[in-house]
Design a protein around this motif. Structure first.
Motif, short mmCIF file in Angstrom:
data_model
loop_
_atom_site.label_atom_id
_atom_site.label_comp_id
_atom_site.label_asym_id
_atom_site.label_seq_id
_atom_site.Cartn_x
_atom_site.Cartn_y
_atom_site.Cartn_z
N PHE A 1 -53.81 14.11 4.49
CA PHE A 1 -54.58 14.23 2.86
C PHE A 1 -55.60 15.44 3.63
O PHE A 1 -56.61 15.57 4.63
N PRO A 2 -55.09 16.69 2.68
CA PRO A 2 -55.76 17.56 2.63
C PRO A 2 -57.41 17.19 2.73
O PRO A 2 -58.10 18.86 3.09
N TRP A 3 -58.29 16.51 2.36
CA TRP A 3 -59.50 15.98 1.81
C TRP A 3 -60.69 14.77 2.65
O TRP A 3 -60.96 14.80 2.03
N ASP A 4 -59.71 14.99 3.46
CA ASP A 4 -60.06 13.39 4.90
C ASP A 4 -60.39 14.56 5.84
O ASP A 4 -60.47 15.96 6.40
N PRO A 5 -62.19 14.50 5.98
CA PRO A 5 -62.94 14.62 6.48
C PRO A 5 -62.56 15.22 8.47
O PRO A 5 -62.80 15.76 8.61
N LEU A 6 -62.11 13.74 8.87
CA LEU A 6 -61.72 13.98 9.83
C LEU A 6 -60.35 14.42 10.42
O LEU A 6 -60.02 14.30 11.84
N GLN A 7 -59.77 14.99 9.36
CA GLN A 7 -58.81 15.64 9.65
C GLN A 7 -58.67 17.09 9.40
O GLN A 7 -58.10 17.92 10.05
N PHE A 8 -60.19 17.77 8.78
CA PHE A 8 -59.85 19.01 8.42
C PHE A 8 -60.74 19.34 9.42
O PHE A 8 -60.88 20.88 9.80
N LEU A 9 -62.19 18.38 9.69
CA LEU A 9 -62.41 19.34 10.77
C LEU A 9 -62.12 19.45 12.41
O LEU A 9 -62.61 19.45 13.31
N PHE A 10 -61.08 18.42 12.87
CA PHE A 10 -60.47 17.61 13.70
C PHE A 10 -59.34 18.73 13.80
O PHE A 10 -58.53 18.46 13.17
N GLY A 11 -58.62 19.56 14.48
CA GLY A 11 -57.79 19.90 15.11
C GLY A 11 -56.70 18.43 15.70
O GLY A 11 -56.08 18.40 15.02
N ASN A 12 -57.41 17.61 16.12
CA ASN A 12 -56.59 16.40 16.82
C ASN A 12 -56.27 15.21 15.53
O ASN A 12 -57.56 14.59 15.77
N ASN A 13 -55.56 15.42 14.56
CA ASN A 13 -55.54 14.55 13.78
C ASN A 13 -54.13 13.94 13.47
O ASN A 13 -53.21 13.72 14.51
N VAL A 14 -54.17 12.65 12.24
CA VAL A 14 -52.97 12.60 11.92
C VAL A 14 -51.63 13.28 12.60
O VAL A 14 -50.68 12.54 13.00
N GLN A 15 -51.82 14.76 11.46
CA GLN A 15 -50.01 15.18 12.04
C GLN A 15 -50.13 15.10 13.66
O GLN A 15 -49.20 15.47 14.23
N TYR A 16 -50.97 16.24 14.72
CA TYR A 16 -51.20 16.73 16.11
C TYR A 16 -50.65 15.42 16.81
O TYR A 16 -50.25 14.86 17.24
N HIS A 17 -51.83 14.06 15.92
CA HIS A 17 -51.08 12.62 17.19
C HIS A 17 -49.28 11.98 16.77
O HIS A 17 -48.94 11.97 17.61
N ASP A 18 -49.00 12.16 15.85
CA ASP A 18 -47.45 11.90 15.30
C ASP A 18 -46.73 12.63 15.90
O ASP A 18 -45.60 12.65 15.86
N ILE A 19 -47.05 13.89 16.17
CA ILE A 19 -46.09 14.67 16.51
C ILE A 19 -45.78 14.01 18.29
O ILE A 19 -44.69 13.86 19.24
N HIS A 20 -47.12 13.60 18.47
CA HIS A 20 -46.96 12.72 20.29
C HIS A 20 -45.72 11.59 19.99
O HIS A 20 -45.60 11.19 20.65
N HIS A 21 -45.72 11.35 18.61
CA HIS A 21 -44.84 9.63 18.61
C HIS A 21 -43.94 9.44 18.31
O HIS A 21 -42.86 8.47 18.44
N GLN A 22 -43.37 10.44 18.49
CA GLN A 22 -41.71 12.00 17.94
C GLN A 22 -41.48 11.58 19.20
O GLN A 22 -41.44 12.72 20.15
N SER A 23 -40.28 11.74 19.29
CA SER A 23 -38.83 12.43 20.43
C SER A 23 -39.16 13.96 21.34
O SER A 23 -39.35 14.09 22.54
N TYR A 24 -39.11 14.50 19.98
CA TYR A 24 -39.85 16.18 20.88
C TYR A 24 -40.60 16.48 21.07
O TYR A 24 -41.63 17.37 21.44
N GLY A 25 -41.97 15.10 21.27
CA GLY A 25 -43.09 15.76 21.04
C GLY A 25 -43.99 14.81 22.03
O GLY A 25 -44.56 14.21 22.54
N VAL A 26 -43.26 13.47 23.12
CA VAL A 26 -44.35 12.49 23.62
C VAL A 26 -44.12 12.92 24.53
O VAL A 26 -45.14 12.65 25.29
N LYS A 27 -44.37 13.76 25.54
CA LYS A 27 -44.85 14.23 26.01
C LYS A 27 -45.95 15.62 26.43
O LYS A 27 -45.71 16.81 27.03
N ARG A 28 -46.16 15.41 24.93
CA ARG A 28 -46.60 16.60 24.51
C ARG A 28 -48.02 16.04 23.76
O ARG A 28 -48.18 15.17 23.56
N ASN A 29 -49.03 17.56 23.73
CA ASN A 29 -50.24 16.41 22.49
C ASN A 29 -50.64 15.10 23.17
O ASN A 29 -51.47 14.19 22.45
N PHE A 30 -50.92 14.97 24.39
CA PHE A 30 -52.19 14.06 25.34
C PHE A 30 -53.55 13.53 25.24
O PHE A 30 -53.94 12.67 24.83
#
Length: 298
Positions: free
Chosen positions: A237-266
């Motif tokens: 959500f672009p208007w979610d304060p927890l997502q636009f105030l923090f770079g470590n947000n739902v998209q950032y962590h979702d990368i870590h759950h994917q095969s291409y990012g599993v050893k990134r974004n710890f």
């Protein structure tokens, strides 16, 4: 062993006598309640399938059902177990406060700060206002911010260890990665060992080091719980304060759950500092180049 059991018995006996809305008890159950309430909100949002909200979904419902390797019943039962351990740890760590003693200590501290500033500004009124601001506003803010950095450091290095050590990943951390498509209820789905060492212990250390009061502990642990749920909610959500105030947000962590990012974004749950410093960050732009965050349909 007997000493530990005695400590637990004494702690539970003291707990029974407490008002359920005292700061010490609120610090135990409010973070747990916030997890279930906030996760239920996102669960109902998913079930409602409202087009306006669905445009912000990172993965489709079909993708969630196909790719995830654990049932929701299993997820919920493991979360409940972790929260039970969390509450027991909280009972052992939190320091009950005597209201009278605390009030006297607070007054003495404010008076000492007032005296310090009076020596410099020669205005008792100004010195007293400044002392109260420092003690009641600035100090809690510094405690809260310090606790965020302490928890981030604790979780980054434990999280990275759980990935880099093959035994720990296979037998412990891989449980959480059975959720290739994260959702809110799965935010605290972990092996109990991981839940204790990375989440519960991390919060306890942050609270203990910063010497937070039970009231501040409740606010901090509740905030970190809500932030973790939001990081797994599946909606960017672009208007979610927890997502636009923090770079470590739902998209950032979702990368870590994917095969291409599993050893990134710890890094989790607040900042991305350690990933940046130690070269383990994968940006959203880089993830998009690898096929991430494509528009999904349900």
């Amino acid at each position: 062993m007997n000493a530990t059991l005695q400590l637990m018995n004494n702690s539970f006996d003291s707990l029974k006598k407490k008002d359920p809305f005292s700061d010490e008890i609120l610090a135990l159950w409010v973070p747990v309640a916030s997890y279930w309430l906030f996760s239920t909100f996102f669960h109902l949002l998913t079930k409602a399938n409202i087009p306006y909200f669905e445009q912000y979904r990172i993965h489709s419902i079909g993708d969630m059902q196909k790719r995830n390797k654990v049932s929701m019943a299993r997820v919920l039962s493991m979360v409940a177990l972790q929260q039970l351990i969390q509450v027991v740890l909280g009972i052992l760590v939190l320091h009950p406060l005597d209201p009278v003693s605390y009030a006297i200590r607070e007054e003495n501290t404010i008076n000492s700060i007032t005296a310090f500033f009076f020596n410099h500004y020669h205005s008792i009124h100004f010195a007293h206002i400044l002392a109260k601001y420092i003690y009641l506003v600035l100090l809690p803010c510094l405690q809260f911010l310090s606790a965020m950095f302490i928890m981030d450091a604790h979780q980054y290095f434990f999280h990275r260890l759980f990935h880099m050590n093959k035994f720990l990943y296979k037998h412990v951390h891989s449980h959480h990665h059975r959720l290739y498509v994260p959702y809110a209820f799965g935010a605290l789905y972990n092996h109990p060992i991981e839940g204790f060492f990375m989440d519960s212990l991390g919060a306890a250390i942050a609270i203990e080091v910063t010497r937070m009061t039970p009231h501040m502990s409740m606010l901090f642990f509740t905030f970190s719980t809500i932030k973790t749920v939001d990081d797994h909610c599946g909606y960017a959500f672009p208007w979610d304060p927890l997502q636009f105030l923090f770079g470590n947000n739902v998209q950032y962590h979702d990368i870590h759950h994917q095969s291409y990012g599993v050893k990134r974004n710890f890094s989790q749950p607040f900042f991305t500092i350690w990933d940046k410093l130690l070269g383990t960050e994968m940006s959203i732009k880089e993830a998009e180049k690898r096929g991430g965050f494509k528009k999904n349909t349900t």
